[in-house]
Design an enzyme around this catalytic site. Structure first.
Site, PDB file in Angstrom:
ATOM      1  N   GLU A  77      24.380  82.680  -9.525  1.00 62.30           N
ATOM      2  CA  GLU A  77      25.013  83.893 -10.047  1.00 62.30           C
ATOM      3  C   GLU A  77      25.365  83.679 -11.508  1.00 62.30           C
ATOM      4  OE1 GLU A  77      28.261  85.857  -7.960  1.00 62.30           O
ATOM      5  OE2 GLU A  77      28.243  87.440  -9.491  1.00 62.30           O
ATOM      6  N   GLU A 102      29.426  80.590 -15.770  1.00 60.77           N
ATOM      7  CA  GLU A 102      30.454  81.494 -16.312  1.00 60.77           C
ATOM      8  C   GLU A 102      31.006  80.826 -17.575  1.00 60.77           C
ATOM      9  OE1 GLU A 102      31.851  84.781 -15.617  1.00 60.77           O
ATOM     10  OE2 GLU A 102      32.651  84.084 -17.523  1.00 60.77           O
ATOM     11  N   ASP A 152      27.880  92.091 -19.093  1.00 57.07           N
ATOM     12  CA  ASP A 152      28.538  92.773 -20.216  1.00 57.07           C
ATOM     13  C   ASP A 152      27.574  93.810 -20.799  1.00 57.07           C
ATOM     14  OD1 ASP A 152      30.989  91.387 -20.085  1.00 57.07           O
ATOM     15  OD2 ASP A 152      30.073  89.656 -21.035  1.00 57.07           O
ATOM     16  N   LYS A 156      27.095  99.539 -27.784  1.00 59.12           N
ATOM     17  CA  LYS A 156      26.687 100.010 -29.110  1.00 59.12           C
ATOM     18  C   LYS A 156      25.262  99.562 -29.414  1.00 59.12           C
ATOM     19  CE  LYS A 156      31.298 100.080 -31.018  1.00 59.12           C
ATOM     20  NZ  LYS A 156      32.335  99.292 -31.646  1.00 59.12           N
ATOM     21  N   ASP A 188      26.824  99.687 -14.179  1.00 60.06           N
ATOM     22  CA  ASP A 188      27.309 101.064 -14.192  1.00 60.06           C
ATOM     23  C   ASP A 188      26.970 101.735 -15.528  1.00 60.06           C
ATOM     24  OD1 ASP A 188      29.084  99.270 -15.425  1.00 60.06           O
ATOM     25  OD2 ASP A 188      30.744 100.688 -15.301  1.00 60.06           O
ATOM     26  N   THR A 224      33.804  95.303  -6.981  1.00 58.90           N
ATOM     27  CA  THR A 224      34.726  94.551  -7.849  1.00 58.90           C
ATOM     28  C   THR A 224      35.439  95.513  -8.799  1.00 58.90           C
ATOM     29  OG1 THR A 224      33.120  94.230  -9.625  1.00 58.90           O
ATOM     30  CG2 THR A 224      33.153  92.562  -7.877  1.00 58.90           C
ATOM     31  N   ARG A 225      36.372  94.942  -9.538  1.00 62.14           N
ATOM     32  CA  ARG A 225      37.118  95.690 -10.552  1.00 62.14           C
ATOM     33  C   ARG A 225      36.164  96.411 -11.504  1.00 62.14           C
ATOM     34  NH1 ARG A 225      39.547  93.938 -15.566  1.00 62.14           N
ATOM     35  NH2 ARG A 225      38.664  91.845 -15.458  1.00 62.14           N
ATOM     36  N   GLU A 227      33.045  97.428 -10.920  1.00 63.33           N
ATOM     37  CA  GLU A 227      32.400  98.565 -10.272  1.00 63.33           C
ATOM     38  C   GLU A 227      33.394  99.711 -10.106  1.00 63.33           C
ATOM     39  OE1 GLU A 227      30.199  97.712  -6.719  1.00 63.33           O
ATOM     40  OE2 GLU A 227      29.662  99.804  -6.430  1.00 63.33           O
TER      41      GLU A 227
HETATM   42  C1  LIG Z   1      31.667  92.386 -16.955  1.00 63.94           C
HETATM   43  S1  LIG Z   1      31.989  90.833 -16.237  1.00 63.94           S
HETATM   44  C2  LIG Z   1      31.380  91.031 -14.576  1.00 63.94           C
HETATM   45  C3  LIG Z   1      32.000  90.087 -13.589  1.00 63.94           C
HETATM   46  C4  LIG Z   1      31.454  90.127 -12.164  1.00 63.94           C
HETATM   47  N1  LIG Z   1      30.011  89.909 -12.118  1.00 63.94           N
HETATM   48  C5  LIG Z   1      31.805  91.397 -11.462  1.00 63.94           C
HETATM   49  O1  LIG Z   1      30.897  92.183 -11.123  1.00 63.94           O
HETATM   50  O2  LIG Z   1      32.990  91.610 -11.224  1.00 63.94           O
HETATM   51  C6  LIG Z   1      30.718  89.837 -16.990  1.00 63.94           C
HETATM   52  C7  LIG Z   1      30.976  88.344 -16.895  1.00 63.94           C
HETATM   53  O3  LIG Z   1      29.833  87.654 -17.381  1.00 63.94           O
HETATM   54  C8  LIG Z   1      30.255  86.529 -18.154  1.00 63.94           C
HETATM   55  N2  LIG Z   1      29.125  86.215 -19.040  1.00 63.94           N
HETATM   56  C9  LIG Z   1      28.613  86.988 -20.020  1.00 63.94           C
HETATM   57  N3  LIG Z   1      27.542  86.407 -20.578  1.00 63.94           N
HETATM   58  C10 LIG Z   1      27.368  85.213 -19.932  1.00 63.94           C
HETATM   59  C11 LIG Z   1      26.416  84.161 -20.067  1.00 63.94           C
HETATM   60  N4  LIG Z   1      25.433  84.210 -20.971  1.00 63.94           N
HETATM   61  N5  LIG Z   1      26.526  83.094 -19.266  1.00 63.94           N
HETATM   62  C12 LIG Z   1      27.528  83.033 -18.325  1.00 63.94           C
HETATM   63  N6  LIG Z   1      28.455  84.006 -18.158  1.00 63.94           N
HETATM   64  C13 LIG Z   1      28.366  85.086 -18.938  1.00 63.94           C
HETATM   65  C14 LIG Z   1      31.524  87.009 -18.831  1.00 63.94           C
HETATM   66  O4  LIG Z   1      32.368  85.940 -19.225  1.00 63.94           O
HETATM   67  C15 LIG Z   1      32.149  87.870 -17.720  1.00 63.94           C
HETATM   68  O5  LIG Z   1      33.006  87.095 -16.900  1.00 63.94           O
END
Ligand SMILES: C[S@@+](CC[C@H](N)C(=O)[O-])C[C@H]1O[C@@H](n2cnc3c(N)ncnc32)[C@H](O)[C@@H]1O
Length: 255
Positions: A77, A102, A152, A156, A188, A224-225, A227
Site C-alpha cells: 500500500e 508512508e 494526494d 492545481k 474523489d 476513511t476520513r 473518502e
Molecule cells: C490523502 S492521504 C490518503 C490516506 C489513506 N490512503 C486514506 O485513504 O485514508 C495520502 C497519503 O499518502 C502519503 N504519500 C504521498 N505521497 C507519497 C509517496 N510518494 N510515498 C509514500 N507516501 C506518500 C501522504 O503522506 C498521505 O499520508
C-alpha cells in the site's frame, strides 16, 4: 537540448526529483511518540538512504522473509495515512504480508499503535517515498496487489506533475506486480480519476478489470476520513482496478 557542464550539479539535480508529497513536521503528540518509540523497532523497516530521510539508496535491500518471519503473497500500500483502511484490510488478509510506504512520521506512529492494538503480525512499514521504495527495495514481479487509495490530489494544474499516478510510475508498478496481479486505486477527484484512466487504459501492461469504465466500489475497502470528506463535498468516489498482464506492446518494461 542543453547539457549540464557540471556533473556534480547534474547528479544532485537528479536527486531532487519531483515527489508527490511535501516535507511535513515530524513533531508528534505524546501518544504518537510513545507508539513510535515502542514499536518502530520491529514494525518499521530500516533502509539505507540517499540524502533525505524519505529517500531510498539505490543499493538498499529488504529481506522480507526475515522481516515477516515467513514467505507469503505481498500486498503493497502506498500512502496509507494513519492506517484507517489498512489495518482492517490487513486483518482481513492474514494469508498476505502488507508492506506500506508512508512519508509522514506521525501517521506512521498511528499505524503502529493500531497494528499492535489489532494484534496484527502481517504489517511492516517503510518510511520512504514509495516510488523509490518500489524501485530499489522490491524484486521484479514480486507484488501480488498494489493499493493506492486517495493519493494526494494536487488539484492545481501547475502541480499535476506531482501526482503519483503517471505513465512513468505505471511503468514501475508494472515491473513490480506479478503477471495477473492487481493495482487497486480510488480517488474523489474527478480529473485525477480521468488521469488515472487515461494513463492506465493506454498502458500496454495493464488491463482495466471494469472494461471501459470505473470499477464498482471495492466493498472490502473501509471508508476513511478522506473518502468521507469527498462525499461531504458531493464528489463522486471513483474506484479503479487494473490487472497486470503479459506485455501487450513493444515498450513494455521488464526487470
Ligand atoms: C490523502 S492521504 C490518503 C490516506 C489513506 N490512503 C486514506 O485513504 O485514508 C495520502 C497519503 O499518502 C502519503 N504519500 C504521498 N505521497 C507519497 C509517496 N510518494 N510515498 C509514500 N507516501 C506518500 C501522504 O503522506 C498521505 O499520508
Amino acid at each position: 537540448m542543453t547539457t549540464d557542464p557540471d556533473p556534480q550539479h547534474s547528479r544532485e539535480r537528479t536527486h531532487r526529483d519531483v515527489v508527490s508529497f511535501v516535507r511535513r513536521s515530524t513533531r508528534m503528540r505524546p501518544n504518537q511518540r510513545s507508539a513510535w518509540e515502542a514499536h518502530r523497532g520491529h514494525l518499521v523497516l530500516d533502509v539505507d538512504r540517499r540524502e533525505t530521510s524519505t529517500s531510498v539508496h539505490p543499493g538498499a535491500r529488504l529481506d522480507l522473509a526475515t522481516a515477516y518471519g515467513r514467505e507469503a503473497p505481498l500486498i503493497v500500500e502506498i500512502g496509507p495515512g494513519t492506517g484507517e483502511s489498512l489495518v482492517p484490510m490487513a486483518a482481513a488478509r492474514p494469508d498476505a504480508d502488507l508492506l506500506v510506504f508512508e512519508v509522514y512520521q506521525p501517521a506512521i506512529a498511528q499505524i503502529l499503535a493500531a497494528v499492535v492494538r489489532a494484534g496484527l503480525t502481517n504489517v511492516r512499514v517503510v518510511e520512504a517515498n514509495a516510488a523509490e521504495g518500489l524501485e530499489h527495495l522490491l524484486e521484479p514481479a514480486s507484488v501480488e496487489e498494489l493499493w493506492t487509495f486517495f493519493p494526494d490530489p494536487w488539484p492545481k494544474a501547475r502541480h499535476h506533475k506531482r501526482r503519483l499516478v503517471s505513465t512513468a510510475f505505471a511503468d514501475l508498478a508494472a515491473r513490480r506486480l506479478r503477471p495477473g496481479g492487481l493495482w487497486r486505486l480510488a480517488t474523489d477527484w474527478e480529473d485525477y480519476a480521468e488521469q488515472m484512466r487515461s494513463v492506465l487504459d493506454a498502458h500496454p501492461d495493464f488491463v482495466n478489470e471494469a472494461g471501459q469504465g470505473y470499477a464498482t466500489r471495492w466493498a472490502d475497502r473501509p471508508v476513511t476520513r478522506f473518502e468521507r470528506r469527498g462525499l461531504d463535498r458531493d464528489r463522486t468516489i471513483r474506484d479503479l482496478t487494473y490487472r497486470r498482464v503479459q506485455s501487450r506492446g513493444p515498450e513494455s518494461a521488464s526487470g
